[in-house]
Motif scaffolding. Structure first.
Motif, PDB file in Angstrom:
ATOM      1  N   GLY A  86       1.957  31.536  48.827  1.00  0.00           N
ATOM      2  CA  GLY A  86       2.467  30.579  47.855  1.00  0.00           C
ATOM      3  C   GLY A  86       2.070  29.186  48.317  1.00  0.00           C
ATOM      4  N   THR A  89       4.651  27.519  53.389  1.00  0.00           N
ATOM      5  CA  THR A  89       5.707  26.869  54.179  1.00  0.00           C
ATOM      6  C   THR A  89       6.476  27.868  55.059  1.00  0.00           C
ATOM      7  OG1 THR A  89       7.409  27.093  52.459  1.00  0.00           O
ATOM      8  CG2 THR A  89       6.064  25.091  52.410  1.00  0.00           C
ATOM      9  N   LEU A  91       8.071  29.832  57.913  1.00  0.00           N
ATOM     10  CA  LEU A  91       8.388  29.431  59.288  1.00  0.00           C
ATOM     11  C   LEU A  91       8.248  30.598  60.264  1.00  0.00           C
ATOM     12  CD1 LEU A  91      11.492  27.161  58.590  1.00  0.00           C
ATOM     13  CD2 LEU A  91       9.304  26.414  59.529  1.00  0.00           C
ATOM     14  N   GLY A  94       4.373  34.146  58.140  1.00  0.00           N
ATOM     15  CA  GLY A  94       4.124  35.151  57.106  1.00  0.00           C
ATOM     16  C   GLY A  94       2.870  34.923  56.294  1.00  0.00           C
ATOM     17  N   PRO A 148      16.256  26.459  49.293  1.00  0.00           N
ATOM     18  CA  PRO A 148      15.706  26.210  50.628  1.00  0.00           C
ATOM     19  C   PRO A 148      15.439  24.721  50.823  1.00  0.00           C
ATOM     20  CG  PRO A 148      14.322  27.761  49.372  1.00  0.00           C
ATOM     21  CD  PRO A 148      15.429  27.336  48.483  1.00  0.00           C
ATOM     22  N   SER A 149      15.547  24.251  52.057  1.00  0.00           N
ATOM     23  CA  SER A 149      15.287  22.822  52.313  1.00  0.00           C
ATOM     24  C   SER A 149      13.853  22.453  51.955  1.00  0.00           C
ATOM     25  CB  SER A 149      15.554  22.496  53.782  1.00  0.00           C
ATOM     26  OG  SER A 149      16.882  22.778  54.102  1.00  0.00           O
ATOM     27  N   SER A 150      12.983  23.438  51.901  1.00  0.00           N
ATOM     28  CA  SER A 150      11.574  23.216  51.539  1.00  0.00           C
ATOM     29  C   SER A 150      11.363  23.288  50.031  1.00  0.00           C
ATOM     30  CB  SER A 150      10.722  24.293  52.212  1.00  0.00           C
ATOM     31  OG  SER A 150      11.245  25.577  51.877  1.00  0.00           O
ATOM     32  N   CYS A 154       8.007  24.883  48.268  1.00  0.00           N
ATOM     33  CA  CYS A 154       7.869  26.340  48.313  1.00  0.00           C
ATOM     34  C   CYS A 154       7.945  26.938  46.911  1.00  0.00           C
ATOM     35  CB  CYS A 154       8.915  26.956  49.244  1.00  0.00           C
ATOM     36  SG  CYS A 154      10.612  26.805  48.677  1.00  0.00           S
ATOM     37  N   GLY A 161       9.037  36.729  48.478  1.00  0.00           N
ATOM     38  CA  GLY A 161       8.427  37.351  49.659  1.00  0.00           C
ATOM     39  C   GLY A 161       9.364  37.329  50.852  1.00  0.00           C
ATOM     40  N   SER A 164      14.424  34.175  50.377  1.00  0.00           N
ATOM     41  CA  SER A 164      14.858  32.887  50.936  1.00  0.00           C
ATOM     42  C   SER A 164      16.282  32.523  50.545  1.00  0.00           C
ATOM     43  CB  SER A 164      13.907  31.795  50.457  1.00  0.00           C
ATOM     44  OG  SER A 164      12.619  32.062  50.931  1.00  0.00           O
ATOM     45  N   GLY A 166      19.396  29.109  51.396  1.00  0.00           N
ATOM     46  CA  GLY A 166      19.501  27.652  51.436  1.00  0.00           C
ATOM     47  C   GLY A 166      20.954  27.263  51.629  1.00  0.00           C
ATOM     48  N   HIS A 430      14.201  33.425  56.934  1.00  0.00           N
ATOM     49  CA  HIS A 430      12.800  33.050  57.155  1.00  0.00           C
ATOM     50  C   HIS A 430      11.871  34.243  57.253  1.00  0.00           C
ATOM     51  CE1 HIS A 430      14.252  28.991  59.056  1.00  0.00           C
ATOM     52  NE2 HIS A 430      14.525  29.104  57.765  1.00  0.00           N
TER      53      HIS A 430
HETATM   54  C1  LIG Z   1      10.812  22.057  56.361  1.00  0.00           C
HETATM   55  C2  LIG Z   1      11.081  23.487  55.982  1.00  0.00           C
HETATM   56  C3  LIG Z   1      12.364  23.845  55.603  1.00  0.00           C
HETATM   57  C4  LIG Z   1      12.634  25.177  55.241  1.00  0.00           C
HETATM   58  N1  LIG Z   1      13.902  25.502  54.852  1.00  0.00           N
HETATM   59  C5  LIG Z   1      14.165  26.756  54.455  1.00  0.00           C
HETATM   60  C6  LIG Z   1      15.479  27.113  54.010  1.00  0.00           C
HETATM   61  O1  LIG Z   1      16.393  26.284  53.941  1.00  0.00           O
HETATM   62  N2  LIG Z   1      15.691  28.395  53.630  1.00  0.00           N
HETATM   63  C7  LIG Z   1      14.688  29.335  53.667  1.00  0.00           C
HETATM   64  O2  LIG Z   1      14.941  30.480  53.308  1.00  0.00           O
HETATM   65  N3  LIG Z   1      13.450  29.030  54.084  1.00  0.00           N
HETATM   66  C8  LIG Z   1      13.156  27.774  54.472  1.00  0.00           C
HETATM   67  N4  LIG Z   1      11.892  27.457  54.899  1.00  0.00           N
HETATM   68  C9  LIG Z   1      10.858  28.514  54.984  1.00  0.00           C
HETATM   69  C10 LIG Z   1       9.955  28.665  53.732  1.00  0.00           C
HETATM   70  O3  LIG Z   1       9.947  27.468  52.975  1.00  0.00           O
HETATM   71  C11 LIG Z   1      10.399  29.848  52.854  1.00  0.00           C
HETATM   72  O4  LIG Z   1      10.156  31.056  53.560  1.00  0.00           O
HETATM   73  C12 LIG Z   1       9.685  29.904  51.497  1.00  0.00           C
HETATM   74  O5  LIG Z   1      10.262  30.876  50.683  1.00  0.00           O
HETATM   75  C13 LIG Z   1       8.190  30.172  51.584  1.00  0.00           C
HETATM   76  O6  LIG Z   1       7.627  29.930  50.308  1.00  0.00           O
HETATM   77  P1  LIG Z   1       6.078  29.631  50.152  1.00  0.00           P
HETATM   78  O7  LIG Z   1       5.767  29.483  48.715  1.00  0.00           O
HETATM   79  O8  LIG Z   1       5.678  28.521  51.014  1.00  0.00           O
HETATM   80  O9  LIG Z   1       5.473  31.006  50.667  1.00  0.00           O
HETATM   81  P2  LIG Z   1       4.377  31.276  51.791  1.00  0.00           P
HETATM   82  O10 LIG Z   1       4.779  30.622  53.054  1.00  0.00           O
HETATM   83  O11 LIG Z   1       3.042  30.977  51.255  1.00  0.00           O
HETATM   84  O12 LIG Z   1       4.531  32.854  51.943  1.00  0.00           O
HETATM   85  C14 LIG Z   1       5.716  33.403  52.457  1.00  0.00           C
HETATM   86  C15 LIG Z   1       5.636  34.932  52.414  1.00  0.00           C
HETATM   87  O13 LIG Z   1       5.696  35.385  51.071  1.00  0.00           O
HETATM   88  C16 LIG Z   1       4.520  36.124  50.726  1.00  0.00           C
HETATM   89  N5  LIG Z   1       4.184  35.719  49.368  1.00  0.00           N
HETATM   90  C17 LIG Z   1       3.931  34.473  48.918  1.00  0.00           C
HETATM   91  N6  LIG Z   1       3.700  34.492  47.601  1.00  0.00           N
HETATM   92  C18 LIG Z   1       3.798  35.773  47.203  1.00  0.00           C
HETATM   93  C19 LIG Z   1       3.657  36.439  45.957  1.00  0.00           C
HETATM   94  N7  LIG Z   1       3.376  35.779  44.843  1.00  0.00           N
HETATM   95  N8  LIG Z   1       3.808  37.783  45.916  1.00  0.00           N
HETATM   96  C20 LIG Z   1       4.102  38.482  47.043  1.00  0.00           C
HETATM   97  N9  LIG Z   1       4.247  37.904  48.247  1.00  0.00           N
HETATM   98  C21 LIG Z   1       4.109  36.565  48.323  1.00  0.00           C
HETATM   99  C22 LIG Z   1       3.480  35.737  51.772  1.00  0.00           C
HETATM  100  O14 LIG Z   1       2.534  36.767  51.983  1.00  0.00           O
HETATM  101  C23 LIG Z   1       4.334  35.499  52.994  1.00  0.00           C
HETATM  102  O15 LIG Z   1       4.635  36.722  53.631  1.00  0.00           O
HETATM  103  C24 LIG Z   1      11.595  26.147  55.271  1.00  0.00           C
HETATM  104  C25 LIG Z   1      10.304  25.766  55.639  1.00  0.00           C
HETATM  105  C26 LIG Z   1      10.044  24.464  56.004  1.00  0.00           C
HETATM  106  C27 LIG Z   1       8.640  24.086  56.373  1.00  0.00           C
END
Ligand SMILES: Cc1cc2nc3c(=O)[nH]c(=O)nc-3n(C[C@H](O)[C@H](O)[C@H](O)COP(=O)(O)OP(=O)(O)OC[C@H]3O[C@@H](n4cnc5c(N)ncnc54)[C@H](O)[C@@H]3O)c2cc1C
Length: 477
Positions: A86, A89, A91, A94, A148-150, A154, A161, A164, A166, A430
């Motif tokens: 996605g 983001t 942590l 993944g 989520p904080s992100s 995100c 996936g 998540s 928050g 996470h």
């Molecule tokens: C500053 C910061 C704060 C954060 N705070 C939180 C928080 O409060 N709570 C929390 O839960 N997380 C938090 N996170 C972690 C992160 O943001 C979450 O895990 C978020 O859901 C990831 O989303 P993404 O779109 O970036 O996915 P990615 O990081 O791109 O992928 C995450 C996982 O999902 C899979 N994936 C992505 N898209 C798909 C799809 N369309 N179909 C199937 N699988 C898919 C990927 O293969 C990977 O395994 C934080 C991260 C940061 C950097």
């Protein structure tokens, strides 16, 4: 290289056919939907876990479910690994690619397809960012609860996936509790739909299985999620205590009393200082631990619930109680909390752990965490979703010093094992990713793990989808 970021050995046959694979993908996708040059690939080399990088074979940026299906069908036929992504983001590593994989990034599929208030649902393409859902529904008085904080960056696909959570998930639940249906493409390109706008589904709960499956069972292209009506009012209140034990015991007693606030967030002294220096949120600096408790409802409801919470906090020698007086003040309080990771990054490198413990063990685990981190000669800041027992020790270290990094990793592993040993779990929100893959053996018996891997293999017999994640590399069936 750290043990934690090993990958399965790259498929040499795939690497040697890179040019042909890229040419074939170019036939399946519009030119602007395929990234293959070094400069274009750079943003996809890593995610938010560590600054570790690996250049993927290519990046596909599909615009339709049909294009996702075409890429997966091709990769399945020619045994090319695929890493769904996605916003990157994660942590737990993944979304970190491997060099023989095509990254399938859903960021171009970012349309809100429907806001259906009669059914209180939103249907979205997988690349829609979390915050956009609530922003789109806000004008009509609705919101999407998991935050989520992100959430600015995100995507809902990534949220699914990782299942998540928050700050506001204590009352409304995490992603799995707010997800009603998905359109998903299986590894061979078959498109399936799970769930819908209805509450439950007949047969096995495959939707529940997909939520949190870290991109290993299929690629989600659309999601239908629950919308919630905005409450009449909401009020965060700050409770300051001299010690973490007092704050932890107060959390346990609030939950035991039957009250479920919208959020109970916890900060220890280092976290309070870090967040206050960044956000100027007005957090008290003369306390050892701080709870942000948010209640919602009418003014009378909030007053009544808060009276009960203040009474409970009094039993734990609460030092400061500060009710916020305006929406601006409330927004600042949350800004401080939600910026915690970024604010910590300003003062040191850190790794963020994500274990969950039974609430009754909060104080014990906080004490032991401090002892563990100190025994490695490092520092820790704790800022976490206390009402859910979802702890986030941020272990501070110097990433330029490999020995310091190894110590931080070892301390993190010890803390996660502790979470399991007190009856908790390796992750609250996470995911497992690369980070906790080898610790899965501490949580599960060989038989339990084999059962999970059998389920995974039922969806993806060749282990092509995100293959180096979740399970120990040498433990695959
Ligand atoms: C500053 C910061 C704060 C954060 N705070 C939180 C928080 O409060 N709570 C929390 O839960 N997380 C938090 N996170 C972690 C992160 O943001 C979450 O895990 C978020 O859901 C990831 O989303 P993404 O779109 O970036 O996915 P990615 O990081 O791109 O992928 C995450 C996982 O999902 C899979 N994936 C992505 N898209 C798909 C799809 N369309 N179909 C199937 N699988 C898919 C990927 O293969 C990977 O395994 C934080 C991260 C940061 C950097």
């Amino acid at each position: 290289m750290s043990e934690a970021i090993r990958f399965l050995a790259p498929r040499q046959d795939v690497l040697s056919r890179r040019a042909a694979i890229v040419a074939d993908l170019a036939d399946l996708l519009p030119i602007e939907c395929l990234v293959q040059d070094a400069r274009g690939l750079a943003p996809f080399e890593t995610d938010a876990f560590v600054s570790y990088r690996r250049v993927p074979l290519a990046v596909a940026l599909p615009e339709t479910t049909a294009q996702v299906a075409a890429v997966l069908k091709y990769c399945h036929r020619f045994n090319v690994p695929v890493v769904p992504r996605g916003a990157g983001t994660s942590l737990s590593g993944g979304a970190i690619p491997q060099e023989d994989a095509v990254v399938l990034c859903l960021s171009k599929m970012a349309r809100i397809l429907e806001l259906d208030y009669a059914n209180r649902t939103a249907t979205l393409q997988a690349g829609v960012t979390n915050l956009r859902i609530s922003e789109a529904a806000a004008i009509d008085g609705f919101f999407y609860a998991p935050d989520p904080s992100s959430q600015l960056a995100c995507t809902i696909g990534g949220n699914i996936g990782m299942n998540s959570g928050g700050a506001h998930c204590l009352k409304y639940g995490v992603t799995t509790n707010n997800l009603l249906g998905v359109k998903m493409v299986l590894v061979d390109g078959t498109v399936i739909e799970l769930g819908g706008k209805h509450l439950d589904a007949a047969g096995y709960d495959l939707l529940g299985l997909v939520c949190g499956s870290e991109g290993q069972l299929g690629v989600v292209t659309e999601a239908t999620v629950r919308l919630i009506a905005k409450p009449e009012g909401a009020r965060p209140v700050l409770f300051g205590f001299d010690t973490c034990e007092q704050a932890g015991a107060c959390v346990t007693d609030i939950i035991a009393s039957g009250i479920i606030p919208v959020a109970i967030e916890f900060m220890d002294k280092p976290a309070i200082e870090i967040c206050e220096a960044f956000a100027k949120a007005g957090y008290p600096l003369d306390v050892g631990a701080l709870l942000i408790v948010e209640v919602e409802g009418s003014e009378a409801e909030m007053d009544a619930v808060l009276d009960s919470i203040v009474e409970i906090a009094g039993r734990h020698a609460v030092k400061t109680v500060r009710q916020c007086q305006s929406p601006t003040e409330a927004a600042l309080i949350w800004k401080g909390r939600k910026s915690a990771f970024g604010a910590t990054g300003r003062i040191a490198d850190y790794i963020c752990m994500d274990g969950t413990v039974p609430l009754g063990k909060l104080s014990h685990v906080l004490n032991r965490t401090a002892e563990i981190v100190e025994s490695y000669g490092l520092r820790v800041a704790n800022v976490f979703h206390a009402g859910d027992g979802n702890m986030h020790p941020l272990i501070l270290f110097n990433a330029n010093d490999p020995e310091d990094a190894a110590r931080a990793e070892a301390a993190g592993n010890d803390i996660l094992k502790l979470c399991v040993d007190v009856g908790g779990c390796l992750t609250g929100e996470h995911g497992v990713g690369i980070e906790k893959r080898d610790l899965m053996r501490h949580q599960y018996s060989a038989i339990d793990l084999a059962q999970q891997m059998a389920v995974r293999a039922a969806f993806d017999e060749k282990w092509l989808l995100n293959p180096s994640k979740v399970f120990p590399l040498d433990g695959r069936t």
